[in-house]
Design a protein around this motif. Structure first.
Motif, PDB file in Angstrom:
ATOM      1  N   ALA A 118     -17.006   4.673 -19.547  1.00  0.00           N
ATOM      2  CA  ALA A 118     -15.588   4.822 -19.908  1.00  0.00           C
ATOM      3  C   ALA A 118     -14.796   5.451 -18.775  1.00  0.00           C
ATOM      4  O   ALA A 118     -13.827   6.165 -19.016  1.00  0.00           O
ATOM      5  N   LEU A 119     -15.197   5.188 -17.526  1.00  0.00           N
ATOM      6  CA  LEU A 119     -14.453   5.734 -16.393  1.00  0.00           C
ATOM      7  C   LEU A 119     -13.112   5.028 -16.245  1.00  0.00           C
ATOM      8  O   LEU A 119     -13.011   3.812 -16.418  1.00  0.00           O
ATOM      9  N   CYS A 120     -12.091   5.802 -15.926  1.00  0.00           N
ATOM     10  CA  CYS A 120     -10.781   5.234 -15.624  1.00  0.00           C
ATOM     11  C   CYS A 120     -10.064   6.165 -14.657  1.00  0.00           C
ATOM     12  O   CYS A 120     -10.442   7.327 -14.492  1.00  0.00           O
ATOM     13  N   VAL A 121      -9.037   5.675 -14.030  1.00  0.00           N
ATOM     14  CA  VAL A 121      -8.284   6.408 -13.027  1.00  0.00           C
ATOM     15  C   VAL A 121      -6.934   6.799 -13.611  1.00  0.00           C
ATOM     16  O   VAL A 121      -6.254   5.964 -14.219  1.00  0.00           O
ATOM     17  N   VAL A 122      -6.545   8.053 -13.419  1.00  0.00           N
ATOM     18  CA  VAL A 122      -5.253   8.532 -13.908  1.00  0.00           C
ATOM     19  C   VAL A 122      -4.554   9.265 -12.782  1.00  0.00           C
ATOM     20  O   VAL A 122      -5.197   9.789 -11.858  1.00  0.00           O
ATOM     21  N   ASP A 123      -3.254   9.305 -12.847  1.00  0.00           N
ATOM     22  CA  ASP A 123      -2.485  10.109 -11.908  1.00  0.00           C
ATOM     23  C   ASP A 123      -2.748  11.586 -12.187  1.00  0.00           C
ATOM     24  O   ASP A 123      -2.831  12.010 -13.346  1.00  0.00           O
ATOM     25  N   VAL A 124      -2.892  12.388 -11.137  1.00  0.00           N
ATOM     26  CA  VAL A 124      -3.216  13.802 -11.345  1.00  0.00           C
ATOM     27  C   VAL A 124      -2.136  14.510 -12.153  1.00  0.00           C
ATOM     28  O   VAL A 124      -2.411  15.493 -12.853  1.00  0.00           O
ATOM     29  N   LYS A 125      -0.909  14.040 -12.091  1.00  0.00           N
ATOM     30  CA  LYS A 125       0.173  14.698 -12.815  1.00  0.00           C
ATOM     31  C   LYS A 125       0.153  14.386 -14.304  1.00  0.00           C
ATOM     32  O   LYS A 125       0.966  14.916 -15.057  1.00  0.00           O
ATOM     33  N   SER A 126      -0.767  13.509 -14.725  1.00  0.00           N
ATOM     34  CA  SER A 126      -0.925  13.264 -16.156  1.00  0.00           C
ATOM     35  C   SER A 126      -1.887  14.257 -16.795  1.00  0.00           C
ATOM     36  O   SER A 126      -2.017  14.297 -18.007  1.00  0.00           O
ATOM     37  N   ILE A 127      -2.571  15.063 -15.966  1.00  0.00           N
ATOM     38  CA  ILE A 127      -3.494  16.064 -16.499  1.00  0.00           C
ATOM     39  C   ILE A 127      -2.681  17.252 -17.007  1.00  0.00           C
ATOM     40  O   ILE A 127      -1.961  17.905 -16.258  1.00  0.00           O
TER      41      ILE A 127
ATOM     42  N   TRP B 270       0.833  -1.193   0.000  1.00  0.00           N
ATOM     43  CA  TRP B 270       0.000   0.000   0.000  1.00  0.00           C
ATOM     44  C   TRP B 270       0.873   1.250   0.000  1.00  0.00           C
ATOM     45  O   TRP B 270       1.907   1.307   0.638  1.00  0.00           O
ATOM     46  N   GLN B 271       0.441   2.249  -0.740  1.00  0.00           N
ATOM     47  CA  GLN B 271       1.093   3.550  -0.710  1.00  0.00           C
ATOM     48  C   GLN B 271       0.076   4.616  -1.120  1.00  0.00           C
ATOM     49  O   GLN B 271      -0.918   4.313  -1.780  1.00  0.00           O
ATOM     50  N   PHE B 272       0.326   5.847  -0.681  1.00  0.00           N
ATOM     51  CA  PHE B 272      -0.588   6.939  -1.019  1.00  0.00           C
ATOM     52  C   PHE B 272      -0.371   7.357  -2.473  1.00  0.00           C
ATOM     53  O   PHE B 272       0.763   7.400  -2.962  1.00  0.00           O
ATOM     54  N   ALA B 273      -1.456   7.661  -3.162  1.00  0.00           N
ATOM     55  CA  ALA B 273      -1.398   8.109  -4.551  1.00  0.00           C
ATOM     56  C   ALA B 273      -2.428   9.206  -4.759  1.00  0.00           C
ATOM     57  O   ALA B 273      -3.507   9.184  -4.153  1.00  0.00           O
ATOM     58  N   ASN B 274      -2.096  10.171  -5.607  1.00  0.00           N
ATOM     59  CA  ASN B 274      -3.004  11.273  -5.946  1.00  0.00           C
ATOM     60  C   ASN B 274      -3.544  11.018  -7.346  1.00  0.00           C
ATOM     61  O   ASN B 274      -2.804  11.098  -8.339  1.00  0.00           O
ATOM     62  N   VAL B 275      -4.804  10.665  -7.416  1.00  0.00           N
ATOM     63  CA  VAL B 275      -5.395  10.241  -8.685  1.00  0.00           C
ATOM     64  C   VAL B 275      -6.673  11.022  -8.938  1.00  0.00           C
ATOM     65  O   VAL B 275      -7.223  11.680  -8.053  1.00  0.00           O
ATOM     66  N   ALA B 276      -7.145  10.954 -10.163  1.00  0.00           N
ATOM     67  CA  ALA B 276      -8.418  11.555 -10.569  1.00  0.00           C
ATOM     68  C   ALA B 276      -9.190  10.535 -11.387  1.00  0.00           C
ATOM     69  O   ALA B 276      -8.596   9.719 -12.108  1.00  0.00           O
ATOM     70  N   ILE B 277     -10.496  10.562 -11.273  1.00  0.00           N
ATOM     71  CA  ILE B 277     -11.356   9.687 -12.065  1.00  0.00           C
ATOM     72  C   ILE B 277     -11.870  10.497 -13.254  1.00  0.00           C
ATOM     73  O   ILE B 277     -12.473  11.560 -13.081  1.00  0.00           O
ATOM     74  N   VAL B 278     -11.605  10.012 -14.449  1.00  0.00           N
ATOM     75  CA  VAL B 278     -12.012  10.709 -15.668  1.00  0.00           C
ATOM     76  C   VAL B 278     -12.831   9.765 -16.536  1.00  0.00           C
ATOM     77  O   VAL B 278     -12.714   8.543 -16.442  1.00  0.00           O
ATOM     78  N   SER B 279     -13.673  10.363 -17.366  1.00  0.00           N
ATOM     79  CA  SER B 279     -14.453   9.602 -18.336  1.00  0.00           C
ATOM     80  C   SER B 279     -13.896   9.901 -19.719  1.00  0.00           C
ATOM     81  O   SER B 279     -13.933  11.054 -20.171  1.00  0.00           O
ATOM     82  N   MET B 280     -13.362   8.904 -20.373  1.00  0.00           N
ATOM     83  CA  MET B 280     -12.676   9.106 -21.642  1.00  0.00           C
ATOM     84  C   MET B 280     -13.663   9.210 -22.802  1.00  0.00           C
ATOM     85  O   MET B 280     -14.650   8.476 -22.873  1.00  0.00           O
ATOM     86  N   TYR B 281     -13.388  10.155 -23.701  1.00  0.00           N
ATOM     87  CA  TYR B 281     -14.144  10.246 -24.947  1.00  0.00           C
ATOM     88  C   TYR B 281     -13.696   9.145 -25.906  1.00  0.00           C
ATOM     89  O   TYR B 281     -12.634   8.534 -25.744  1.00  0.00           O
ATOM     90  N   SER B 282     -14.500   8.957 -26.950  1.00  0.00           N
ATOM     91  CA  SER B 282     -14.097   8.026 -27.999  1.00  0.00           C
ATOM     92  C   SER B 282     -12.999   8.641 -28.849  1.00  0.00           C
ATOM     93  O   SER B 282     -12.681   9.826 -28.724  1.00  0.00           O
ATOM     94  N   LEU B 283     -12.423   7.859 -29.733  1.00  0.00           N
ATOM     95  CA  LEU B 283     -11.462   8.394 -30.698  1.00  0.00           C
ATOM     96  C   LEU B 283     -12.185   9.348 -31.649  1.00  0.00           C
ATOM     97  O   LEU B 283     -13.378   9.182 -31.921  1.00  0.00           O
ATOM     98  N   PRO B 284     -11.489  10.377 -32.164  1.00  0.00           N
ATOM     99  CA  PRO B 284     -12.162  11.340 -33.042  1.00  0.00           C
ATOM    100  C   PRO B 284     -12.602  10.711 -34.355  1.00  0.00           C
ATOM    101  O   PRO B 284     -12.031   9.722 -34.828  1.00  0.00           O
ATOM    102  N   HIS B 285     -13.628  11.306 -34.949  1.00  0.00           N
ATOM    103  CA  HIS B 285     -14.167  10.859 -36.225  1.00  0.00           C
ATOM    104  C   HIS B 285     -13.106  11.051 -37.313  1.00  0.00           C
ATOM    105  O   HIS B 285     -12.644  12.173 -37.553  1.00  0.00           O
ATOM    106  N   ASP B 286     -12.726   9.979 -37.984  1.00  0.00           N
ATOM    107  CA  ASP B 286     -11.602  10.021 -38.932  1.00  0.00           C
ATOM    108  C   ASP B 286     -11.838  11.002 -40.074  1.00  0.00           C
ATOM    109  O   ASP B 286     -10.955  11.789 -40.439  1.00  0.00           O
ATOM    110  N   GLU B 287     -13.019  10.963 -40.674  1.00  0.00           N
ATOM    111  CA  GLU B 287     -13.279  11.806 -41.842  1.00  0.00           C
ATOM    112  C   GLU B 287     -13.255  13.282 -41.469  1.00  0.00           C
ATOM    113  O   GLU B 287     -12.656  14.107 -42.172  1.00  0.00           O
ATOM    114  N   LEU B 288     -13.903  13.639 -40.361  1.00  0.00           N
ATOM    115  CA  LEU B 288     -13.901  15.034 -39.930  1.00  0.00           C
ATOM    116  C   LEU B 288     -12.505  15.493 -39.540  1.00  0.00           C
ATOM    117  O   LEU B 288     -12.125  16.641 -39.784  1.00  0.00           O
TER     118      LEU B 288
END
Length: 729
Positions: free
Chosen positions: A716-725, A680-698
């Motif tokens: 599409a919820l996932c956890v990321v380290d706050v320093k990745s924002i 166990w260790q302390f971590a600073n994370v955020a929960i984000v909801s990821m968008y889909s990949l962009p529309h190729d033609e547009l």
């Protein structure tokens, strides 16, 4: 950006020798003066020579104690030992934008409460302005060749009286620069340029040439100067010129701050004649006055004109069936357009100066593109990077006003139509009638859903938000595909692609002419100067510092009855306060301290209150619990929530939904579960909801400017380290 040097006090009067010659070393002012026959050119030469011959001892600028302080600045940090003086300075800075009466009232109240105290009045003399007579109609200041004039050379009004009817304030830059070296920490910040020069030597070829040639030595201070016109009040005559100094010795995160930007202002419409003004950056009209050349970069592009019309347009492609003398050259290869140099400029200048009469002057003016002499020629060649090398393009009006107006006029069908042309053959004229009204309604409806706002204090920002923020999404399907692609290509250059920006803009310019102008002589006016300016943006461009300073000074004017004098006094006070805080940084309002209850995470990431007082347990079975379990590889533990996260760029991410950019997202397939015991260790994370990949033609048709993605909410919820924002969108 334009750079020029100012010697420190101990080197002002010393004759310095250089290992190599400056770009303007061959400039012969005597020769140019003898060549001048046109009165305007002769007048220009008088100002240039006055600037060239200016010295500290000529009795024109600083005098007495102010000059002595400039020559012999203190060599030790300033301190304030008297508590009464400390209180007076703190109160003065707190009441900076209040009236003198407010200060005196508090001074009196403090004396009643503490009779033994002697709180002094504050008079800042570290920066003094140089005051000269000015025409009552604000035409010119009586300086340089105008010093002995009895009447105004512009309007003829008698102005030589014992008591000046109007005065002009010039705030010298020397004392302000010296103040930045008083405090050890400020002196360290002033060495940013020196440190960066050593770090990125290979990327600063032009700048390093000036260093290697001895034009910029170790103890010099490099400045950028920006100039712009401003109208202080919407409903009354209040137009004036404002210029600022930007200290390039400071790092970019400091040099553009309000306390480091050094302003001055002038109502004088002939302001550039003033002896002590050194100019470099400006907007379009100001740049024309500064460079006195049709193209500020003095490139070799020749304009084209319509038959019988006086205006020239920077058109690359030759019109069909076109044979106007001097304009009938073939198509211009924009990829091989020569860049102007001091040597070429000097040769063109000599040709212009040799004109014996007005007719020859007009002919040479068209041939060279030079209108008048640049007053920067009056600078010592050792202290300027060259003319036109010192000039810069201007991006704010280019993107926020000129280009926006061009696209609106074209798409809205407002461009004038020539005799041989027909608006019915304009497939791009689509934003008309009900389509234009409906488009406006859609823009208004977007405001609650997007962070950018249309109604702001800066009109250029509003245009940029509409055209480049909303445009790629709103114009798709509304403007024909060919023209939509060309529009998106115009601003599809990212910071990572800046090295290819010149090539991209050149491609866009040629395509713009093919699509809209179409070699039609009656559409030459479609190619406005901003189209040609795009090719210089990749080389040099200015920032928004000037506009922000105009806004700040305009808001600080408390007395609308005499805006010009009040503006000058606000500029003087700003410089005095900035100098005081540089000398005594303890009085500066520091932004480095953390708010109460904040938690610093390192790398300039900061958690801001509020937060949970006690760790909480998330209900099992939900989407958030599943995302945390996937991240940890085990059931979610107890944790504390924080309200806000401050990013390194200063943006604040709140717990309320916000769109953010992240560097990378953790992949649950890489999680290793084969551990004997949990670690166990302390971590600073955020929960984000990821968008889909962009529309190729547009994405393809918009040159990667329009990202159309699907929001999947809790799926599409996932956890990321706050320093990745990276940033908040």
């Amino acid at each position: 950006m334009t750079t020029m040097t100012v010697c420190p006090a101990n080197a002002i009067d010393q004759k310095m020798s250089w290992s190599r010659r400056s770009p303007l070393w061959d400039l012969d002012l005597n020769e140019l003066s003898n060549m001048a026959h046109i009165p305007k050119l002769q007048q220009d030469m008088l100002f240039i020579r006055a600037l060239w011959e200016a010295r500290l001892d000529d009795g024109v600028g600083l005098k007495g104690e102010a000059l002595e302080r400039l020559r012999n600045p203190p060599s030790y940090p300033a301190t304030v030992d008297d508590p009464a003086v400390d209180f007076a300075l703190s109160m003065f800075l707190a009441l900076e934008h209040s009236s003198e009466a407010a200060y005196e009232d508090i001074q009196t109240a403090a004396h009643r409460c503490f009779p033994e105290s002697d709180i002094p009045s504050v008079t800042l003399s570290v920066v003094d302005s140089v005051v000269d007579h000015m025409c009552i109609n604000t035409c010119v200041a009586f300086v340089g060749p105008y010093t002995d004039c009895e009447t105004c050379p512009e309007c003829g009004t008698p102005c030589k009286v014992k008591v000046p009817q109007a005065v002009f304030h010039m705030i010298p830059i020397g004392p302000q620069m010296q103040a930045l070296w008083h405090d050890p920490d400020s002196a360290h910040q002033m060495q940013y340029r020196k440190r960066r020069t050593q770090q990125i030597a290979e990327e600063l070829v032009a700048y390093l040439n000036a260093v290697q040639e001895g034009c910029i030595v170790e103890n010099d201070m490099v400045l950028m100067v920006s100039l712009d016109g401003a109208q202080l009040y919407e409903s009354k005559e209040s137009d004036c010129w404002i210029y600022i100094w930007i200290v390039a010795e400071l790092s970019p995160d400091r040099r553009y701050k309000k306390k480091h930007v050094l302003p001055d202002a002038s109502r004088d419409t002939n302001f550039i004649s003033y002896l002590f003004l050194i100019l470099g950056l400006t907007d379009g009209p100001g740049l024309l006055s500064l460079s006195r050349h049709g193209c500020c970069m003095h490139c070799g592009l020749q304009g084209r004109q319509k038959p019988g019309a006086p205006h020239y347009y920077p058109v690359l492609l030759k019109p069909d069936n076109y044979n106007i003398a001097g304009c009938d050259h073939g198509n211009v290869d924009i990829y091989h357009l020569p860049i102007g140099t001091s040597a070429n400029y000097y040769q063109s200048l000599r040709l212009l100066m040799q004109a014996p009469n007005r007719a020859q002057y007009e002919q040479h003016h068209l041939q060279t593109g030079i209108v008048r002499l640049s007053f920067l020629l009056g600078l010592q060649p050792d202290h300027i990077s060259g003319v036109p090398e010192c000039f810069s393009s201007e991006i704010m009006h280019f993107a926020g006003a000129n280009t926006a107006a061009l696209f609106v006029d074209i798409w809205h069908g407002e461009m004038s139509c020539g005799r041989s042309d027909d608006q019915e053959n304009w497939p791009w004229s689509v934003l008309t009638g009900k389509t234009w009204v409906n488009h406006g309604a859609v823009v208004a409806a977007l405001q609650p859903h997007l962070p950018e706002k249309i109604n702001t204090y800066y009109k250029a920002a509003e245009y940029i938000t509409w055209l480049f923020g909303y445009g790629p999404g709103l114009f798709y399907g509304l403007i024909p595909d060919l023209y939509y692609r060309n529009f998106c290509q115009f601003y599809s250059i990212t910071p990572a692609q800046v090295l290819k920006a010149s090539e991209c803009f050149a491609e866009w310019e040629t395509e713009f002419e093919e699509l809209y102008y179409q070699h039609c002589v009656d559409r030459l006016h479609f190619v406005r100067p901003c189209i040609h300016l795009s090719n210089h943006l990749a080389l040099e461009c200015t920032c928004w510092t000037m506009e922000r300073t105009i806004g700040n000074l305009g808001q600080e004017i408390q007395q609308p009855s005499n805006p010009f004098s009040n503006l000058a006094q606000q500029g003087i006070q700003r410089c005095q306060v900035n100098a005081l805080m540089a000398i005594l940084p303890c009085y500066s309002k520091s932004c480095d301290s953390l708010p109460r209850g904040a938690c610093e995470l390192g790398e300039s990431y900061i958690l801001l209150c509020k937060s949970d007082k006690c760790p909480i347990t998330i209900p099992p079975g939900g989407a958030e619990a599943a995302a945390i379990s996937a991240y940890l590889g085990r059931p979610p533990p107890r944790f504390c929530r924080w309200a806000c996260l401050q990013l390194p760029n200063g943006q604040i991410k709140t717990r309320v939904s916000r769109n953010v950019k992240v560097f990378a997202v953790w992949n649950p397939n890489n999680q290793q579960d084969d551990v004997d015991e949990p670690r166990w260790q302390f971590a600073n994370v955020a929960i984000v909801s990821m968008y889909s990949l962009p529309h190729d033609e547009l994405l393809t048709i918009s040159h990667s400017t329009l990202w159309s993605c699907t929001y999947h909410s809790n799926d599409a919820l996932c956890v990321v380290d706050v320093k990745s924002i990276q940033s908040v969108v």
